[in-house]
Write a protein that holds these residues in place. Structure first.
Motif, PDB file in Angstrom:
ATOM      1  N   GLU A 163       5.109  -6.068  -4.622  1.00 50.79           N
ATOM      2  CA  GLU A 163       4.783  -6.009  -6.052  1.00 50.79           C
ATOM      3  C   GLU A 163       5.439  -4.834  -6.766  1.00 50.79           C
ATOM      4  N   LYS A 164       6.203  -4.023  -6.031  1.00 49.93           N
ATOM      5  CA  LYS A 164       6.881  -2.874  -6.632  1.00 49.93           C
ATOM      6  C   LYS A 164       8.174  -2.636  -5.880  1.00 49.93           C
ATOM      7  N   SER A 165       9.284  -2.530  -6.587  1.00 53.29           N
ATOM      8  CA  SER A 165      10.578  -2.321  -5.940  1.00 53.29           C
ATOM      9  C   SER A 165      10.848  -0.830  -5.750  1.00 53.29           C
ATOM     10  N   PRO A 166      11.679  -0.467  -4.757  1.00 59.99           N
ATOM     11  CA  PRO A 166      12.006   0.946  -4.551  1.00 59.99           C
ATOM     12  C   PRO A 166      12.914   1.487  -5.650  1.00 59.99           C
ATOM     13  N   HIS A 167      12.922   2.820  -5.775  1.00 60.22           N
ATOM     14  CA  HIS A 167      13.777   3.470  -6.770  1.00 60.22           C
ATOM     15  C   HIS A 167      15.253   3.188  -6.476  1.00 60.22           C
TER      16      HIS A 167
ATOM     17  N   ASN B  27       8.554  16.109  -2.711  1.00 61.05           N
ATOM     18  CA  ASN B  27       9.997  16.368  -2.724  1.00 61.05           C
ATOM     19  C   ASN B  27      10.729  15.789  -1.511  1.00 61.05           C
ATOM     20  N   ASP B  28      10.003  15.078  -0.658  1.00 62.12           N
ATOM     21  CA  ASP B  28      10.634  14.411   0.482  1.00 62.12           C
ATOM     22  C   ASP B  28      11.355  13.141   0.024  1.00 62.12           C
ATOM     23  N   ILE B  29      12.050  12.518   0.943  1.00 64.79           N
ATOM     24  CA  ILE B  29      12.721  11.234   0.685  1.00 64.79           C
ATOM     25  C   ILE B  29      12.308  10.264   1.784  1.00 64.79           C
ATOM     26  N   VAL B  30      11.977   9.047   1.390  1.00 66.15           N
ATOM     27  CA  VAL B  30      11.628   7.996   2.343  1.00 66.15           C
ATOM     28  C   VAL B  30      12.759   6.974   2.386  1.00 66.15           C
ATOM     29  N   VAL B  31      13.202   6.624   3.590  1.00 63.41           N
ATOM     30  CA  VAL B  31      14.149   5.523   3.775  1.00 63.41           C
ATOM     31  C   VAL B  31      13.388   4.428   4.507  1.00 63.41           C
ATOM     32  N   TYR B  32      13.240   3.279   3.855  1.00 64.70           N
ATOM     33  CA  TYR B  32      12.337   2.218   4.313  1.00 64.70           C
ATOM     34  C   TYR B  32      13.150   0.965   4.643  1.00 64.70           C
ATOM     35  N   GLU B  33      13.191   0.574   5.929  1.00 59.81           N
ATOM     36  CA  GLU B  33      13.848  -0.670   6.304  1.00 59.81           C
ATOM     37  C   GLU B  33      12.908  -1.838   6.013  1.00 59.81           C
ATOM     38  N   LEU B  34      13.385  -2.805   5.218  1.00 62.73           N
ATOM     39  CA  LEU B  34      12.537  -3.889   4.722  1.00 62.73           C
ATOM     40  C   LEU B  34      13.066  -5.251   5.170  1.00 62.73           C
ATOM     41  N   SER B  35      12.275  -5.942   5.960  1.00 62.39           N
ATOM     42  CA  SER B  35      12.607  -7.317   6.348  1.00 62.39           C
ATOM     43  C   SER B  35      12.145  -8.279   5.265  1.00 62.39           C
ATOM     44  N   SER B  36      12.568  -9.525   5.366  1.00 61.46           N
ATOM     45  CA  SER B  36      12.100 -10.540   4.410  1.00 61.46           C
ATOM     46  C   SER B  36      10.589 -10.699   4.488  1.00 61.46           C
ATOM     47  N   PHE B  37      10.025 -10.503   5.677  1.00 58.35           N
ATOM     48  CA  PHE B  37       8.579 -10.656   5.843  1.00 58.35           C
ATOM     49  C   PHE B  37       7.814  -9.547   5.119  1.00 58.35           C
ATOM     50  N   GLN B  38       8.369  -8.346   5.112  1.00 61.63           N
ATOM     51  CA  GLN B  38       7.725  -7.244   4.390  1.00 61.63           C
ATOM     52  C   GLN B  38       7.899  -7.389   2.881  1.00 61.63           C
ATOM     53  N   LEU B  39       8.967  -8.075   2.474  1.00 61.56           N
ATOM     54  CA  LEU B  39       9.255  -8.245   1.043  1.00 61.56           C
ATOM     55  C   LEU B  39       8.597  -9.479   0.446  1.00 61.56           C
TER      56      LEU B  39
ATOM     57  N   ARG C 232      13.535  -7.089  -7.835  1.00 63.58           N
ATOM     58  CA  ARG C 232      12.912  -7.815  -8.949  1.00 63.58           C
ATOM     59  C   ARG C 232      12.158  -6.924  -9.933  1.00 63.58           C
ATOM     60  N   PHE C 233      11.546  -5.845  -9.442  1.00 61.25           N
ATOM     61  CA  PHE C 233      10.690  -5.017 -10.288  1.00 61.25           C
ATOM     62  C   PHE C 233      11.345  -3.694 -10.671  1.00 61.25           C
ATOM     63  N   GLN C 234      12.641  -3.592 -10.493  1.00 63.81           N
ATOM     64  CA  GLN C 234      13.346  -2.367 -10.864  1.00 63.81           C
ATOM     65  C   GLN C 234      13.510  -2.254 -12.375  1.00 63.81           C
ATOM     66  N   THR C 235      13.675  -1.013 -12.846  1.00 69.55           N
ATOM     67  CA  THR C 235      13.919  -0.740 -14.256  1.00 69.55           C
ATOM     68  C   THR C 235      15.286  -0.077 -14.405  1.00 69.55           C
TER      69      THR C 235
ATOM     70  N   GLU D  11       0.834  -1.203   0.000  1.00 70.71           N
ATOM     71  CA  GLU D  11       0.000   0.000   0.000  1.00 70.71           C
ATOM     72  C   GLU D  11       0.867   1.252   0.000  1.00 70.71           C
ATOM     73  N   PHE D  12       1.904   1.255   0.822  1.00 68.05           N
ATOM     74  CA  PHE D  12       2.781   2.422   0.904  1.00 68.05           C
ATOM     75  C   PHE D  12       3.493   2.664  -0.424  1.00 68.05           C
ATOM     76  N   PHE D  13       4.026   1.606  -1.014  1.00 67.83           N
ATOM     77  CA  PHE D  13       4.732   1.754  -2.286  1.00 67.83           C
ATOM     78  C   PHE D  13       3.793   2.226  -3.391  1.00 67.83           C
ATOM     79  N   ALA D  14       2.532   1.823  -3.340  1.00 63.98           N
ATOM     80  CA  ALA D  14       1.567   2.233  -4.367  1.00 63.98           C
ATOM     81  C   ALA D  14       1.151   3.692  -4.206  1.00 63.98           C
ATOM     82  N   GLU D  15       1.115   4.195  -2.967  1.00 63.17           N
ATOM     83  CA  GLU D  15       0.542   5.519  -2.706  1.00 63.17           C
ATOM     84  C   GLU D  15       1.563   6.599  -2.369  1.00 63.17           C
ATOM     85  N   CYS D  16       2.798   6.238  -2.060  1.00 64.35           N
ATOM     86  CA  CYS D  16       3.781   7.231  -1.612  1.00 64.35           C
ATOM     87  C   CYS D  16       4.146   8.197  -2.743  1.00 64.35           C
TER      88      CYS D  16
END
Length: 414
Positions: A154-158, A138-150, A188-191, A82-87
């Protein structure tokens, strides 16, 4: 419309608050592996277990709930998705077995030193959806991701950062391949417009890099002496974490100056329970590394100091192999090893097989005050006592935080 909140810990409660605002007319059901939960709002139903959810329109999975446990014909979603889709802001995502919180904090500190507005969220303890409404483009998000969150991302970070990886959470994941596959979703979903920073000396980090189509940047690399002197955390592993943080920050702000980097590094003095100095008692220095829940993190703690050491090990088992740690203990300048907790016998066996020559004190399930007293009795002036358990905390403690706090309290009473 029925929405299910699967898992009702800190993030589950955050999920309920968020989705109640998003879908005010929906009915909500909280499900959990526990028989009962606290803090359930009026009008929200509760069910123990995850059976009979086929009629739900949407199921929001908490990180520790495996997707395999939930059967539903509708959508299974997560706070991370949800966060990755809406941030609206750019996201730096950081994963790895150890070092995530420190690397996230260092990257955020560097970017703040450069004048950026940074939001530090995720596994580090701040539910991402709680602050989503505050984030601007224009903000920046730093997101700590565990294996459980990953697990089902469905969308990888920039900017994806993949730190060192070793087997972990094998009591929850089906096997190491499942753990590694979950970690791989960060890339996996990076470009080709995205960036991947990875530990080129770690084979599993490098294997994750191979699934990404992004622009790849390797670490560790040589830092100048003035930048190294700005790092206020002990151990080579924290120099590596600083390398990863610098690359992540520069991927977002290419013009980042060395002064920004040095200021950001020196402003961060460490997170609680991560090889944190507690006190010096009778010439012995005590360090709290309760976050250490794998053998590799205990190895890193030992390598951070040249002085003779008393190491406190043991806890609840996560399927780890202790042979490499035992070999490191045999090679180190060790005064003693204190073993406590559910897996004490297993660790003692590994130490015996490696013919560890230092004193080994096996306490089994002793109180933390007894553990600290045992360490004190083995230590000499000039030594380091390090709580770096290389195991989870749930045999005797509520969390690694609880374990670390009890250690700090016991040391302060010496």
């Amino acid at each position: 419309m029925k929405i299910v909140i699967a898992g009702y810990g800190v993030e589950g409660q955050s999920n309920l608050r968020y989705f109640q605002k998003k879908f005010p007319s929906a009915s909500f059901l909280v499900t959990d592996e526990r028989e009962s939960v606290d803090n359930l709002p009026d009008g929200v139903s509760f069910q123990a277990g995850f059976a009979g959810l086929a009629d739900a329109y949407l199921i929001i999975r908490s990180p520790s709930i495996s997707p395999e446990k939930i059967k539903n014909s509708g959508q299974i979603w997560s706070a991370t998705n949800e966060f990755f889709a809406e941030c609206p802001a750019v996201i730096i995502g950081v994963t790895g077995t150890k070092g995530k919180g420190t690397t996230c904090s260092l990257a955020a500190s560097i970017l703040r030193a450069a004048g950026k507005t940074v939001h530090l969220v995720g596994n580090i303890g701040v539910p991402a959806l709680d602050i989503l409404p505050e984030i601007e483009e224009n903000d920046i998000v730093v997101y700590e991701l565990s294996s459980f969150q990953l697990w089902d991302l469905e969308k990888s970070p920039h900017v994806a950062v993949v730190l060192m990886i070793e087997p972990d959470h094998l009591n929850v994941h089906a096997d190491f391949d499942d753990y590694l596959a979950a970690k791989s979703n960060i890339a996996r979903f990076q470009t080709s417009d995205d960036y991947l920073i990875y530990n080129s000396k770690n084979e599993f980090s490098s294997s994750i890099a191979s699934v990404s189509s992004s622009q790849k940047k390797e670490y560790p690399f040589a830092l100048s002496s003035d930048i190294i002197s700005a790092i206020r955390l002990p151990g080579k592993h924290n120099i590596d974490n600083a390398c990863a943080a610098i690359l992540a920050a520069r991927a977002i702000v290419p013009s980042l100056s060395d002064d920004n980097i040095k200021a950001g590094l020196s402003n961060f003095t460490g997170l609680p329970h991560r090889l944190k100095f507690v006190a010096e008692k009778n010439g012995v220095k005590y360090y709290d590394d309760s976050i250490s829940t794998t053998p590799g993190s205990a190895v890193a703690a030992l390598r951070a100091f040249a002085e003779p050491k008393v190491l406190i090990l043991g806890g609840s088992d996560k399927g780890a192999d202790y042979r490499e740690l035992a070999s490191e203990i045999a090679a180190q300048q060790m005064r003693a090893v204190i073993i406590n907790g559910e897996n004490a016998s297993e660790i003692a066996k590994s130490l015996n097989e490696e013919k560890v020559s230092c004193r080994v004190v096996c306490l089994k399930m002793a109180m933390m005050s007894e553990v600290v007293e045992a360490a004190k009795s083995q230590a000499q002036s000039g030594d380091m006592v390090i709580l770096s358990p290389a195991a989870a905390s749930f045999d005797m403690f509520k969390s690694y935080n609880d374990r670390g706090e009890q250690f700090v309290a016991a040391v302060e009473k010496l």
